[in-house]
Design a protein around this motif. Structure first.
Motif, mmCIF file in Angstrom:
data_model
loop_
_atom_site.group_PDB
_atom_site.id
_atom_site.type_symbol
_atom_site.label_atom_id
_atom_site.label_comp_id
_atom_site.label_asym_id
_atom_site.label_seq_id
_atom_site.Cartn_x
_atom_site.Cartn_y
_atom_site.Cartn_z
ATOM 1 N N LEU A 63 -10.249 -47.061 -35.665
ATOM 2 C CA LEU A 63 -9.020 -47.299 -36.397
ATOM 3 C C LEU A 63 -8.632 -45.932 -36.947
ATOM 4 O O LEU A 63 -9.385 -45.324 -37.687
ATOM 5 C CB LEU A 63 -9.318 -48.275 -37.527
ATOM 6 N N SER A 82 -14.807 -46.283 -37.199
ATOM 7 C CA SER A 82 -15.095 -47.237 -36.133
ATOM 8 C C SER A 82 -14.856 -48.646 -36.670
ATOM 9 O O SER A 82 -15.097 -48.925 -37.845
ATOM 10 C CB SER A 82 -16.535 -47.085 -35.655
ATOM 11 N N THR A 83 -14.367 -49.525 -35.815
ATOM 12 C CA THR A 83 -14.059 -50.884 -36.284
ATOM 13 C C THR A 83 -14.944 -51.928 -35.599
ATOM 14 O O THR A 83 -14.870 -53.103 -35.906
ATOM 15 C CB THR A 83 -12.589 -51.244 -35.989
ATOM 16 N N ASN A 131 -19.923 -52.844 -36.830
ATOM 17 C CA ASN A 131 -20.067 -52.583 -38.267
ATOM 18 C C ASN A 131 -21.468 -52.910 -38.777
ATOM 19 O O ASN A 131 -22.122 -53.818 -38.280
ATOM 20 C CB ASN A 131 -19.065 -53.448 -39.037
ATOM 21 N N LYS A 164 -11.898 -47.477 -47.191
ATOM 22 C CA LYS A 164 -11.325 -47.710 -45.861
ATOM 23 C C LYS A 164 -12.357 -47.840 -44.754
ATOM 24 O O LYS A 164 -12.155 -48.583 -43.806
ATOM 25 C CB LYS A 164 -10.345 -46.594 -45.513
ATOM 26 N N CYS A 165 -13.443 -47.085 -44.870
ATOM 27 C CA CYS A 165 -14.435 -47.109 -43.787
ATOM 28 C C CYS A 165 -15.728 -47.754 -44.263
ATOM 29 O O CYS A 165 -16.812 -47.465 -43.756
ATOM 30 C CB CYS A 165 -14.705 -45.695 -43.291
ATOM 31 N N ARG A 166 -15.594 -48.630 -45.223
ATOM 32 C CA ARG A 166 -16.714 -49.181 -45.951
ATOM 33 C C ARG A 166 -17.857 -49.718 -45.085
ATOM 34 O O ARG A 166 -19.014 -49.581 -45.438
ATOM 35 C CB ARG A 166 -16.146 -50.311 -46.795
ATOM 36 N N PHE A 167 -17.537 -50.351 -43.968
ATOM 37 C CA PHE A 167 -18.604 -50.914 -43.139
ATOM 38 C C PHE A 167 -18.698 -50.250 -41.766
ATOM 39 O O PHE A 167 -19.362 -50.748 -40.878
ATOM 40 C CB PHE A 167 -18.403 -52.420 -42.981
ATOM 41 N N SER A 168 -18.004 -49.134 -41.633
ATOM 42 C CA SER A 168 -17.985 -48.467 -40.331
ATOM 43 C C SER A 168 -19.244 -47.629 -40.131
ATOM 44 O O SER A 168 -19.649 -46.898 -41.009
ATOM 45 C CB SER A 168 -16.766 -47.552 -40.233
HETATM 46 C C1 LIG Z 1 -15.403 -52.993 -39.639
HETATM 47 O O1 LIG Z 1 -15.232 -52.288 -40.860
HETATM 48 C C2 LIG Z 1 -13.976 -51.636 -41.017
HETATM 49 C C3 LIG Z 1 -14.003 -50.913 -42.335
HETATM 50 O O2 LIG Z 1 -15.120 -50.101 -42.423
HETATM 51 C C4 LIG Z 1 -12.859 -52.647 -40.961
HETATM 52 O O3 LIG Z 1 -11.622 -51.992 -41.028
HETATM 53 C C5 LIG Z 1 -12.951 -53.438 -39.672
HETATM 54 O O4 LIG Z 1 -11.997 -54.447 -39.661
HETATM 55 C C6 LIG Z 1 -14.353 -54.042 -39.519
HETATM 56 N N1 LIG Z 1 -14.434 -54.691 -38.217
HETATM 57 C C7 LIG Z 1 -14.860 -55.938 -38.060
HETATM 58 C C8 LIG Z 1 -14.914 -56.434 -36.665
HETATM 59 O O5 LIG Z 1 -15.153 -56.636 -39.014
#
Ligand SMILES: *[C@@H]1O[C@H](CO)[C@@H](O)[C@H](O)[C@H]1NC(C)=O
Ligand SMILES: *[C@@H]1O[C@H](CO)[C@@H](O)[C@H](O)[C@H]1NC(C)=O
Ligand SMILES: *[C@@H]1O[C@H](CO)[C@@H](O)[C@H](O)[C@H]1NC(C)=O
Ligand SMILES: *[C@@H]1O[C@H](CO)[C@@H](O)[C@H](O)[C@H]1NC(C)=O
Length: 605
Positions: free
Chosen positions: A7, A30-31, A34, A104-108
């Motif tokens: 993203l 990365s999306t 995660n 914004k990239c909290r779980f990336s």
């Molecule tokens: C993964 O995390 C990002 C933020 O870090 C978020 O924008 C994205 O939607 C998440 N993707 C999924 C598949 O949950």
């Protein structure tokens, strides 16, 4: 592996600077793939991000590191842009931490971000050494054009292409230059340019990136007076008329020492920290030649018994000509010759069982090398977090008392009051019998007992540093006591100074002090003890270390104990202090939180 989706967000910051420069920032996260809240990957990531900004600041504006081990290993890299100063870079990392890492990239698993003054990148895959040719964004001078596009473009091309090989071959992967040109009205203009790559790149990778960016610069902004192209591996900028304000950040502290088998430890002023082989202990040959200046310096040092002079050649041989594989890190002083001479004099006078001992020194031209006793066992940092060998409580308690005793010596017992200013587990070395020795006096400064505080350049390591002092830039004995407190908690809890807490959906990273204080407030402080000890500790000792840790890290500086008071409680010679159930001011949620933006003039005592 499925290709990872990204993203890409480019956010335009609304403000226009006085000079009419549009500020933009870009990031890509990365999306897919995660990580989840509270996962090992997240813990590793937060540990990495915890150290990276500070080591970037300490290490001349660039740092690269990893945290954890596969499959949750995190690779990270950060850089300050050369046309921004230390304060701008620090603020930039703070913003990035809030906007990118926590938001914004909290779980990336993978993220890269370029802001105005800094750049950060992390991933679960190693990316070191390979240029990423992606462009994050352009910054240009708004509504400001040159009158003669062609001659400007020609000069810009020759200026910028000239910088490419220069930057690529420089150790800092950086070059700047200026060039004059004459515009159509016949007036002479000066144009300034810079080219910068991340320092993990080889000369050829750096060249590859810069060539592309220099071409972009000409085609994207043909006639603006200012333009930059920012990306994830390199950066180019030019400006007509006003110089770019280059700030090459100094190298101020050695990075944590890896566990390594060699024998002697050296700090080289202005440049390097090395470990040496035992060979350099051989008797020094006669010094054949000395300038009067060097002679005076030698006499100054040799008035004190103990540390001796090494010949540069001896150290050269012992380190295999300072070869990269024997190099442990880099450190240095910004200060002039006078300051470092006084520094060496202070260090060489110190004698204490719990201090790393200076063995000798070497002065050669502009370099000063300090040779320290070797600590073969490595640093406390490596041992306390070693998942395979859990350090016994008995050993930990001895280490606690040892560090306390070293600090007492520095603050109160040595002839002059000395601040350490950078107490943290990676600066606490262990000898072969696991006796703790406080090392790295690179930041130590003599302070006047009457003055009680000393205005310093930003020093110390973020998470261990007294938050009050962090931004005011004044250190004192009480800021050393604060760092000591955080180290006590880290030893007792077996956790790093930042703790990830999570329940089903929520997650947060909080400072260890807050975390332990919560347990204290609930009347269950022993719950904070390292679970890996399985309850195998003396409860009274554990409680005293935890409570003293909180007391030392008290947010109110004047409610912290002196090091002597702390030691009395640690030795169980004095009663535990009564602390409030709730931590008085809780403002540690972000390591970058800023309390009181005005520099303190009263110092931190
Ligand atoms: C993964 O995390 C990002 C933020 O870090 C978020 O924008 C994205 O939607 C998440 N993707 C999924 C598949 O949950
Ligand atoms: C600027 O100069 C370069 C090199 O001579 C050239 O390739 C490019 O087309 C020029 N750009 C413009 C807009 O004239
Ligand atoms: C590089 O920048 C510095 C700081 O702005 C300046 O002093 C120096 O002269 C520049 N170097 C060249 C070659 O222009
Ligand atoms: C140069 O600047 C002017 C504004 O003065 C702009 O209108 C023009 O399009 C620019 N030239 C090129 C080739 O982009």
């Amino acid at each position: 592996m499925a290709p990872r989706r990204f993203l890409v967000l480019v956010l335009a910051v609304v403000s226009l600077l006085a000079g009419g420069i549009a500020l933009v920032a870009g990031q890509a996260c990365s999306t897919t793939g995660n990580f989840t809240s509270g996962s090992q990957y997240q813990v590793n990531l937060l540990n990495l991000i915890g150290d990276l900004p500070q080591s970037t600041m300490d290490n001349g504006g660039f740092a690269e590191s990893t945290a954890g081990s596969a499959p949750d290993k995190v690779f990270g890299l950060a850089m300050c842009y050369a046309d921004r100063d230390a304060t701008q870079c620090r603020d930039c990392f703070r913003d990035m931490y809030r906007d990118v890492v926590q938001s914004k990239c909290r779980f990336s698993r993978e993220a890269k971000a370029c802001y105005d003054a800094c750049f950060l990148r992390y991933s679960d895959l190693s990316f070191s050494g390979v240029a990423d040719l992606g462009i994050s964004h352009y910054v240009w001078g708004v509504n400001s054009y040159v009158s003669d596009m062609e001659s400007m473009n020609a000069s810009r091309w020759s200026l910028m292409t000239g910088l490419v090989p220069e930057a690529a071959s420089s150790p800092l992967r950086f070059a700047n230059d200026s060039k004059e040109y004459t515009d159509s009205q016949g007036s002479t203009q000066v144009m300034y340019g810079l080219a910068q790559c991340t320092r993990d790149l080889s000369a050829s990778e750096c060249t590859r990136c810069l060539n592309k960016f220099v071409a972009e610069l000409s085609s994207s902004r043909p006639n603006n007076t200012y333009g930059t192209v920012k990306g994830y591996s390199c950066y180019v900028a030019y400006r007509v008329g006003i110089d770019l304000g280059i700030t090459i950040l100094p190298v101020t502290a050695p990075p944590p020492a890896p566990v390594h088998p060699p024998v002697v430890f050296i700090i080289c002023t202005g440049i390097l920290v090395w470990f040496l082989l035992r060979r350099c202990r051989k008797k020094p040959r006669q010094i054949e030649h000395d300038t009067t200046d060097e002679k005076a310096l030698q006499d100054e040092f040799e008035k004190q018994a103990g540390p001796r002079r090494f010949r540069y050649g001896e150290l050269e041989v012992a380190t295999n000509f300072f070869s990269e594989d024997k190099k442990l890190g880099e450190g240095g002083f910004e200060s002039g010759r006078k300051e470092y001479i006084s520094e060496v004099k202070i260090i060489s006078q110190l004698r204490h069982r719990n201090l790393v001992q200076l063995i000798g020194w070497c002065h050669d031209g502009s370099k000063l090398l300090l040779v320290y006793q070797l600590m073969p066992t490595g640093s406390l940092d490596a041992h306390i977090h070693d998942q395979n060998n859990i350090m016994s409580w008995q050993l930990r308690y001895e280490i606690v008392l040892g560090i306390g005793s070293a600090l007492l010596y520095l603050h109160q017992d040595s002839e002059q009051c000395i601040l350490h200013r950078d107490i943290k587990p990676s600066n606490i070395m262990l000898d072969a019998s696991f006796v703790a020795k406080l090392g790295d006096f690179g930041l130590a400064r003599l302070i006047d007992r009457d003055r009680q505080s000393y205005t310093t350049a930003q020093a110390g390591t973020m998470w261990y540093m007294d938050p009050e002092c962090m931004f005011s830039g004044t250190a004192s004995t009480s800021s050393d006591v604060y760092s000591f407190g955080v180290v006590l908690l880290e030893i007792a809890c077996g956790r790093r100074s930042i703790v990830v807490v999570s329940n089903t959906e929520e997650y947060a990273s909080i400072h260890l002090v807050d975390w332990v204080w919560e347990h204290y407030g609930r009347g269950r402080i022993l719950d904070a003890a390292d679970v890996r000890l399985n309850g195998d500790f003396d409860a009274k000792e554990m409680e005293s270390v935890l409570v003293t840790g909180l007391w030392c890290a008290h947010p109110e500086r004047n409610l912290r104990p002196s090091i002597r008071q702390a030691i009395n409680v640690l030795r169980l010679d004095a009663a535990l202090p009564k602390l409030p159930k709730k931590m008085p001011v809780s403002n540690y949620l972000s390591p970058f939180s800023k309390r009181g933006s005005e520099p303190s003039t009263q110092g931190c005592h």
